[in-house]
Motif scaffolding. Structure first.
Motif, PDB file in Angstrom:
ATOM      1  N   ILE A   7      -5.085  -8.305  -1.549  1.00 24.66           N
ATOM      2  CA  ILE A   7      -4.251  -6.729  -1.196  1.00 24.66           C
ATOM      3  C   ILE A   7      -5.135  -5.923  -0.784  1.00 24.66           C
ATOM      4  O   ILE A   7      -5.758  -5.624  -1.507  1.00 24.66           O
ATOM      5  CB  ILE A   7      -3.160  -6.691  -2.661  1.00 24.66           C
ATOM      6  N   TYR A   8      -5.458  -5.606   0.260  1.00 21.66           N
ATOM      7  CA  TYR A   8      -5.787  -4.637   0.793  1.00 21.66           C
ATOM      8  C   TYR A   8      -5.440  -3.525   0.690  1.00 21.66           C
ATOM      9  O   TYR A   8      -4.207  -3.090   0.582  1.00 21.66           O
ATOM     10  CB  TYR A   8      -6.241  -5.064   2.429  1.00 21.66           C
ATOM     11  N   GLY A   9      -5.581  -2.930  -0.208  1.00 18.90           N
ATOM     12  CA  GLY A   9      -5.474  -1.192  -0.733  1.00 18.90           C
ATOM     13  C   GLY A   9      -4.569  -1.157  -1.507  1.00 18.90           C
ATOM     14  O   GLY A   9      -3.431  -0.869  -2.388  1.00 18.90           O
ATOM     15  N   VAL A  14       1.478   2.560  -2.904  1.00 22.22           N
ATOM     16  CA  VAL A  14       1.883   1.031  -2.371  1.00 22.22           C
ATOM     17  C   VAL A  14       1.472  -0.247  -2.369  1.00 22.22           C
ATOM     18  O   VAL A  14       2.069  -1.129  -3.551  1.00 22.22           O
ATOM     19  CB  VAL A  14       2.246   0.792  -0.754  1.00 22.22           C
ATOM     20  N   GLY A  15       0.169  -0.240  -2.491  1.00 27.23           N
ATOM     21  CA  GLY A  15      -0.257  -1.898  -3.197  1.00 27.23           C
ATOM     22  C   GLY A  15      -0.205  -1.648  -4.502  1.00 27.23           C
ATOM     23  O   GLY A  15      -0.086  -2.848  -4.890  1.00 27.23           O
ATOM     24  N   SER A  16      -0.612  -1.043  -5.667  1.00 32.69           N
ATOM     25  CA  SER A  16      -0.349  -1.008  -6.945  1.00 32.69           C
ATOM     26  C   SER A  16       0.700  -1.058  -7.646  1.00 32.69           C
ATOM     27  O   SER A  16       0.896  -1.966  -7.949  1.00 32.69           O
ATOM     28  CB  SER A  16      -1.091   0.300  -7.147  1.00 32.69           C
ATOM     29  N   LYS A  81      -9.855 -20.968   0.228  1.00 35.33           N
ATOM     30  CA  LYS A  81      -8.558 -20.795   0.577  1.00 35.33           C
ATOM     31  C   LYS A  81      -7.742 -19.684   0.108  1.00 35.33           C
ATOM     32  O   LYS A  81      -7.601 -20.044  -0.839  1.00 35.33           O
ATOM     33  CB  LYS A  81      -8.005 -22.368   1.604  1.00 35.33           C
ATOM     34  N   ILE A  82      -7.215 -19.247   1.113  1.00 40.38           N
ATOM     35  CA  ILE A  82      -5.746 -18.351   0.318  1.00 40.38           C
ATOM     36  C   ILE A  82      -4.513 -18.357   0.902  1.00 40.38           C
ATOM     37  O   ILE A  82      -4.445 -18.720   2.199  1.00 40.38           O
ATOM     38  CB  ILE A  82      -6.743 -17.035   0.365  1.00 40.38           C
ATOM     39  N   ASP A  83      -3.718 -18.160   0.140  1.00 37.03           N
ATOM     40  CA  ASP A  83      -2.363 -18.005   0.889  1.00 37.03           C
ATOM     41  C   ASP A  83      -1.783 -17.118   1.518  1.00 37.03           C
ATOM     42  O   ASP A  83      -0.908 -17.471   2.607  1.00 37.03           O
ATOM     43  CB  ASP A  83      -1.745 -18.261  -0.921  1.00 37.03           C
ATOM     44  N   HIS A  84      -2.214 -16.364   1.425  1.00 39.69           N
ATOM     45  CA  HIS A  84      -1.579 -14.700   1.815  1.00 39.69           C
ATOM     46  C   HIS A  84      -2.512 -13.764   1.770  1.00 39.69           C
ATOM     47  O   HIS A  84      -3.263 -13.735   1.211  1.00 39.69           O
ATOM     48  CB  HIS A  84       0.026 -14.559   1.114  1.00 39.69           C
ATOM     49  N   VAL A  85      -2.348 -12.295   2.129  1.00 41.74           N
ATOM     50  CA  VAL A  85      -3.476 -11.313   2.880  1.00 41.74           C
ATOM     51  C   VAL A  85      -2.005 -10.470   2.631  1.00 41.74           C
ATOM     52  O   VAL A  85      -1.629 -10.547   4.200  1.00 41.74           O
ATOM     53  CB  VAL A  85      -4.136 -12.044   4.079  1.00 41.74           C
ATOM     54  N   VAL A  86      -2.286  -9.521   2.150  1.00 44.19           N
ATOM     55  CA  VAL A  86      -1.166  -8.356   2.490  1.00 44.19           C
ATOM     56  C   VAL A  86      -2.448  -6.685   2.669  1.00 44.19           C
ATOM     57  O   VAL A  86      -2.909  -6.772   1.757  1.00 44.19           O
ATOM     58  CB  VAL A  86      -0.184  -7.863   1.232  1.00 44.19           C
TER      59      VAL A  86
END
Length: 237
Positions: A7-9, A14-16, A81-86
């Motif tokens: 999670i960027y940000g 929003v991110g928190s 490896k990663i599954d999702h980037v927000v």
């Protein structure tokens, strides 16, 4: 459902909120929340005394040097490896009307809202699992669709550019199994404990965890792919 999400940000409103909902409802998901400095600031925002086992907070220049986040992932996440980037596409840029925008101001805004998204995608895409349950989501604001008052000129331009970046990434990822979506917020958002967003005094604002639940249902755990998912105040009431 995905097992590792970046999670960027993370320290923003929003991110928190997204992190809070994942921690509360999805303990099996490992959350990577990079910060530029002082990880304790994120814990304070999340109302946490200590760091949960499934929350990892690398202290990195993750925006300016995304390759350092890539290096961290390969060293700290099993399999690398990663599954999702927000990717939460930056907060608000400065208040400038069109006749106040200089070339340097515009370049800075585009770098903040646009170039960082491109750099993050290019760096992290090789780490994304090429599966239908994986994805890259860019969170944007609706200001790019309309300039609501003159001083929002710079933000409108930057956000509209951001919309174009998402479409370019969707095209670039054509043929891949993982999903790319835009999650466009057309509402003022606030921390749950606050009466309002201090940047938008007097405006009705929705709770960040309410927004996070909508994100999870409409994007993260759905089959949405190549879509612009718009969330309005009506969706958050």
């Amino acid at each position: 459902m995905a097992s590792t999400i970046i999670i960027y940000g993370a320290t923003g409103v929003v991110g928190s909120g997204i992190i809070k909902v994942f921690l509360q409802n999805y303990p099996q998901i490992k959350i990577v929340a990079p910060v530029r400095n002082d990880p304790s600031r994120l814990l304070k925002t999340l109302d946490l005394i200590s760091t949960p086992e499934n929350l990892l907070i690398p202290e990195l220049p993750y925006l300016d040097e995304p390759e350092k986040l890539v290096q961290w992932v390969t060293q700290n996440i099993p399999g690398g490896k990663i599954d999702h980037v927000v990717f939460i596409a930056g907060g608000l840029v400065g208040q400038y009307s069109v006749n106040e925008i200089t070339e340097s101001i515009l370049i800075d805004a585009i770098k903040y809202k646009v170039s960082n998204t491109i750099s993050a995608y290019n760096a992290l895409e090789p780490l994304l699992k090429n599966e239908e349950t994986s994805g890259f989501t860019v969170v944007t604001g609706a200001a790019g669709t309309k300039c609501f008052y003159p001083a929002m000129g710079l933000l409108t331009i930057a956000n509209a550019s951001q919309f174009g970046v998402v479409q370019a990434i969707i095209s670039q990822s054509s043929g891949k199994k993982y999903r790319v979506n835009e999650f466009r917020i057309a509402s003022v958002i606030k921390h749950d404990a606050d009466e309002e967003n201090p940047r938008f005094k007097g405006f009705k604002a929705a709770n960040t965890t309410t927004l996070a639940n909508v994100f999870i249902s409409k994007v993260f755990s759905s089959n949405a792919s190549g879509e612009i998912v718009v969330v309005t105040g009506d969706d958050l009431n």
